[in-house]
Design a protein around this motif. Structure first.
Motif, PDB file in Angstrom:
ATOM      1  N   HIS A 108      16.220  59.242  22.157  1.00 26.65           N
ATOM      2  CA  HIS A 108      15.701  58.199  21.246  1.00 26.65           C
ATOM      3  C   HIS A 108      14.886  57.171  22.022  1.00 26.65           C
ATOM      4  O   HIS A 108      15.186  55.986  22.042  1.00 26.65           O
ATOM      5  N   THR A 109      13.897  57.692  22.704  1.00 23.95           N
ATOM      6  CA  THR A 109      13.106  56.870  23.614  1.00 23.95           C
ATOM      7  C   THR A 109      11.650  56.903  23.217  1.00 23.95           C
ATOM      8  O   THR A 109      11.123  57.981  23.039  1.00 23.95           O
ATOM      9  N   ILE A 117       0.965  60.765  31.822  1.00 26.22           N
ATOM     10  CA  ILE A 117       1.798  61.938  31.525  1.00 26.22           C
ATOM     11  C   ILE A 117       1.007  63.192  31.865  1.00 26.22           C
ATOM     12  O   ILE A 117      -0.083  63.413  31.330  1.00 26.22           O
ATOM     13  N   LEU A 129       9.068  66.977  28.009  1.00 27.69           N
ATOM     14  CA  LEU A 129       9.322  65.541  27.993  1.00 27.69           C
ATOM     15  C   LEU A 129       9.612  65.042  26.571  1.00 27.69           C
ATOM     16  O   LEU A 129      10.481  64.208  26.337  1.00 27.69           O
ATOM     17  N   MET A 130       8.887  65.613  25.643  1.00 29.83           N
ATOM     18  CA  MET A 130       9.092  65.241  24.235  1.00 29.83           C
ATOM     19  C   MET A 130      10.483  65.563  23.754  1.00 29.83           C
ATOM     20  O   MET A 130      11.120  64.777  23.067  1.00 29.83           O
ATOM     21  N   TYR A 153       9.419  55.954  32.982  1.00 28.18           N
ATOM     22  CA  TYR A 153       9.061  55.383  31.672  1.00 28.18           C
ATOM     23  C   TYR A 153       9.917  54.157  31.360  1.00 28.18           C
ATOM     24  O   TYR A 153       9.410  53.151  30.857  1.00 28.18           O
ATOM     25  N   ALA A 192      12.749  63.090  25.246  1.00 25.92           N
ATOM     26  CA  ALA A 192      12.548  61.776  24.630  1.00 25.92           C
ATOM     27  C   ALA A 192      13.182  61.728  23.250  1.00 25.92           C
ATOM     28  O   ALA A 192      13.783  60.728  22.846  1.00 25.92           O
ATOM     29  N   ASN A 193      13.067  62.823  22.560  1.00 25.49           N
ATOM     30  CA  ASN A 193      13.646  62.911  21.214  1.00 25.49           C
ATOM     31  C   ASN A 193      15.168  62.780  21.294  1.00 25.49           C
ATOM     32  O   ASN A 193      15.784  62.016  20.558  1.00 25.49           O
ATOM     33  N   THR A 220       4.331  67.588  28.907  1.00 17.62           N
ATOM     34  CA  THR A 220       4.462  66.951  27.585  1.00 17.62           C
ATOM     35  C   THR A 220       5.544  67.569  26.699  1.00 17.62           C
ATOM     36  O   THR A 220       6.364  66.836  26.140  1.00 17.62           O
ATOM     37  N   TYR A 277       5.759  46.715  30.261  1.00 19.52           N
ATOM     38  CA  TYR A 277       4.854  46.655  29.101  1.00 19.52           C
ATOM     39  C   TYR A 277       5.300  45.556  28.144  1.00 19.52           C
ATOM     40  O   TYR A 277       4.500  44.753  27.664  1.00 19.52           O
ATOM     41  N   ALA A 278       6.600  45.516  27.904  1.00 22.22           N
ATOM     42  CA  ALA A 278       7.144  44.510  26.988  1.00 22.22           C
ATOM     43  C   ALA A 278       6.923  43.101  27.530  1.00 22.22           C
ATOM     44  O   ALA A 278       6.851  42.137  26.776  1.00 22.22           O
ATOM     45  N   TRP A 315       8.498  51.356  33.192  1.00 20.43           N
ATOM     46  CA  TRP A 315       7.152  51.059  32.655  1.00 20.43           C
ATOM     47  C   TRP A 315       7.258  50.275  31.350  1.00 20.43           C
ATOM     48  O   TRP A 315       6.550  49.291  31.138  1.00 20.43           O
ATOM     49  N   SER A 316       8.172  50.671  30.470  1.00 22.22           N
ATOM     50  CA  SER A 316       8.263  50.026  29.161  1.00 22.22           C
ATOM     51  C   SER A 316       8.743  48.582  29.284  1.00 22.22           C
ATOM     52  O   SER A 316       8.334  47.724  28.504  1.00 22.22           O
ATOM     53  N   ILE A 343      11.275  60.219  33.020  1.00 22.99           N
ATOM     54  CA  ILE A 343      11.906  59.350  32.025  1.00 22.99           C
ATOM     55  C   ILE A 343      12.322  58.022  32.656  1.00 22.99           C
ATOM     56  O   ILE A 343      12.125  56.947  32.075  1.00 22.99           O
ATOM     57  N   VAL A 390      16.832  51.206  27.597  1.00 24.95           N
ATOM     58  CA  VAL A 390      15.645  51.411  26.759  1.00 24.95           C
ATOM     59  C   VAL A 390      15.898  52.621  25.852  1.00 24.95           C
ATOM     60  O   VAL A 390      15.445  52.672  24.720  1.00 24.95           O
TER      61      VAL A 390
END
Lengths: 98, 588
Positions: A97-98, A81, A89-90, A64, A93-94, A86, A71-72, A67-68, A61, A26
């Protein structure tokens, strides 16, 4: 899980998360590492170390990733979260590339 | 009916504030990318585009929100927890900032967390509450700040002064800022990296204020539309050799002398001086602008005599001469405009005699003759032109004129509203299979006319507003599977006719108002048109009971059910529970 279907993600503290490759991919960054032939040692060993991602964050992560996928597939639940995570985690995530 | 110029006159929020401008000259207007600097970076594909963020745009092939997005939403939810984002990489804090702006969650208090975040874009155009007290945090972005939009804010000269140290600023928009005067503009004179400056409708700015621009040697775009006091100030632009685009539309007191002042700006590509006092003499000063691509003279006090000077502009492709009271007198000069691609002559007194001189304009792709005194005979002169767009609304063109259009197979856009064209004439359009947009808003058009058009399967927009279309005519609509916009408001439709509309699944705009016999059944029938953004079924028998059929129309943004048995409170209920995107509705 067959070993070849999994990947090991290692946090800054050395904690290892073994998860499905499908879930890990992902992340565009991890996908690139695992699929570009020859260019990363990670491709061969199925292991990726993240010296800048703490265990708490890496665990989140991994959650996530799964989870994704759900979700899909139409299971549109909320992804919790904790506010104190936050910012860190950001940044992760950055990077991923998530 | 409306001139193209006005139709395109939308406020583009922060439009000038983008470094990566995709500039396009279009029908007398300049369109610029609305995006901020970050909207194209890989980490934020989803930001800075629109209010509705379609999932498909997130990441290619992904149908779930990214973790980054989820974090940003989470932050937005309890933004008051966060005292500072300055430890974050700037592209992330930029995304948080953009999200707060888009969701209207940014306040003076939450802005404080963005102090020293090295933001590149602060695009607050039309954002509520922006005033001088916000400027301190904005200016703390310092040399990182590249674009700022404070349009429609209460910022004053003093607040503007704080931007002085943001030395790398490239784009500044201060449109509709009533509190900014000449004094404030002085602070901009040191910002020599500015390439775009927009000051639309700054009524207190005068010629004196424009003195500050003389040092902005990198300026490429200057927009001072509707600044009523700047006449005489254009002399301060003399040294701005990089200026490519100048918009001084609707600056009423601009005169020929102002044209003389800009006559040496040879890099100009776009010049808009519509609705000013410029005359033929003023246009004569523009002869040297050999890079000019677009010239907008709408509503100026000019005659065909100035066409001689305009013909000398070798690269000119777009010319707007709407509402200039031009007559046939001297219209032979039109033949000199050989490079024109787009010509707007709407609302002039020209007749068929003038069209003879357009025959040789072999590059002409778009021609607007709205409300000109032309008829069938004149149209014959257009037959050999490579037209893609032709506007004949409110002219005396009739069915026999249409035969001259049947060979213009490139035509994509044709407006025949309020012409004399009848059903029998429409047959001559059947070969125009490139047509995408067709306007037949005229009372004499009926079902019979529609049957002649079934070959036009590429149509995406069909306007039959006043045409007398009945249920039997709607059988033809099944040939127009690509329709995105449809208007049938002649009064002749019943629910039975709507059955033929329900399969036009790409419709985003549907107007069936004035068909007074439509009932709730109509709403049931169209409930599968989930791409609808705008729906109008006013003046019908629709009731509150029928509203439930609208629930699947999640993309609906505008709904009009005026003069029906529908109450505002019931629509509001629907809006809050089922239609989150509904932004405007009637009755309200």
């Amino acid at each position: 899980m067959r070993k070849e279907d999994t990947v090991k993600l290692i946090s800054a503290e050395g904690f290892e998360f073994v998860i499905h490759k499908e879930a890990a991919m992902v992340s565009q960054t991890i996908r690139n590492m695992l699929t570009s032939p020859g260019s990363f040692a990670e491709t061969e060993h199925g292991e990726v170390t993240f010296p800048e991602i703490s265990t708490t964050i890496l665990e989140k992560i991994c959650q996530y990733f799964y989870w994704s996928l759900q979700y899909a597939n139409g299971k549109e639940t909320e992804f919790p979260i904790e506010p104190e995570l936050t910012l860190e985690l950001m940044m992760a995530a950055n990077y991923l590339h998530t | 009916m409306t001139s193209i110029d006005n139709q395109r006159d939308h406020k583009s929020m922060g439009g000038i504030c983008s470094r990566k401008r995709d500039q396009q000259v279009f029908e007398g207007r300049v369109r610029r990318g609305v995006s901020g600097n970050y909207s194209k970076s890989s980490s934020s594909k989803w930001l800075g585009t629109t209010f509705a963020r379609p999932n498909a745009d997130l990441q290619p092939g992904c149908s779930f929100p990214s973790l980054l997005e989820l974090c940003i939403y989470r932050i937005r939810e309890d933004i008051s927890r966060y005292k500072s984002f300055s430890m974050l990489p700037r592209d992330i804090s930029q995304q948080i900032f953009n999200e707060l702006v888009i969701s209207h969650c940014l306040t003076a208090a939450s802005l404080e967390a963005f102090r020293d975040c090295a933001l590149q874009d602060v695009l607050l155009g039309e954002y509520p509450g922006v005033m001088d007290s916000w400027m301190d945090v904005i200016s703390s972005q310092g040399s990182s700040l590249l674009s700022v939009d404070l349009s429609d804010s209460d910022v004053t000269d003093a607040g503007l002064g704080l931007l002085k140290d943001c030395s790398n600023l490239q784009a500044i928009a201060l449109n509709y800022c009533n509190n900014i005067s000449d004094h404030g503009l002085k602070h901009l004179s040191g910002l020599t990296n500015v390439t775009s400056l927009s000051l639309k409708k700054s009524c207190s700015v005068t010629a004196e204020g424009m003195r500050a621009f003389s040092t902005l040697l990198n300026l490429e775009n200057l927009d001072m539309e509707r600044c009523s006091g700047i006449h005489g100030g254009l002399v301060h632009l003399k040294g701005l050799k990089k200026l490519e685009s100048l918009n001084i539309r609707c600056c009423k007191h601009i005169t020929d002398m102002d044209m003389k002042a800009i006559s040496g700006l040879t890099n100009l590509k776009e010049l808009q001086i519509s609705n000013s006092n410029v005359t033929d003499v003023g246009v004569s000063y523009l002869r040297g602008l050999q890079k000019l691509i677009m010239l907008n003279l709408e509503g100026c006090n000019i005659t065909t005599a100035c066409l001689e000077y305009i013909s000398a502009l070798a690269t000119l492709a777009y010319l707007n001469l709407n509402r200039c009271h031009l007559s046939d007198d001297g219209c032979d000069k039109f033949s000199g405009l050989k490079n024109l691609k787009v010509l707007s002559l709407a609302f002039n007194d020209v007749t068929d005699a003038c069209l003879v001189h357009l025959k040789g304009l072999k590059n002409l792709e778009s021609l607007n003759l709205d409300s000109c005194r032309i008829g069938d005979e004149g149209i014959a002169n257009l037959a050999g032109l490579p037209l893609k767009s032709l506007e004949l609304s409110d002219t005396s063109v009739g069915s026999s004129g249409l035969r001259h259009l049947s060979g213009i197979t490139l035509l994509e856009n044709l407006n025949l509203s309020f012409t004399l064209v009848t059903d029998s004439g429409l047959r001559k359009l059947s070969g125009l299979t490139s047509l995408r947009s067709l306007n037949l808003d005229a009372r004499q058009i009926t079902d019979a006319g529609l049957t002649a058009l079934t070959s036009l399967t590429g149509l995406t927009r069909l306007d039959l507003f006043g045409a007398r279309i009945t249920d039997s005519g709607t059988n033809c609509l099944k040939h127009f599977k690509n329709l995105k916009s449809l208007e049938i408001c002649g009064g002749g439709l019943t629910d039975a006719g709507v059955k033929n509309i329900k399969d036009l699944v790409h419709l985003t705009v549907l107007n069936l108002s004035q068909n007074t016999n439509l009932t709730d059944k109509t709403l049931e029938l169209i409930s599968g048109l989930t791409e609808l953004v705008s729906l109008n079924v006013s003046n019908s028998l629709i009731t509150n009971e029928g509203l439930r059929y609208l629930k699947p129309l999640k993309n609906l943004r505008a709904l009009s059910l005026e003069s029906c048995k529908v109450t505002a409170s019931e629509i509001k209920k629907l809006q809050s529970t089922e239609l989150p995107n509904l932004a405007s509705f009637r009755p309200e």
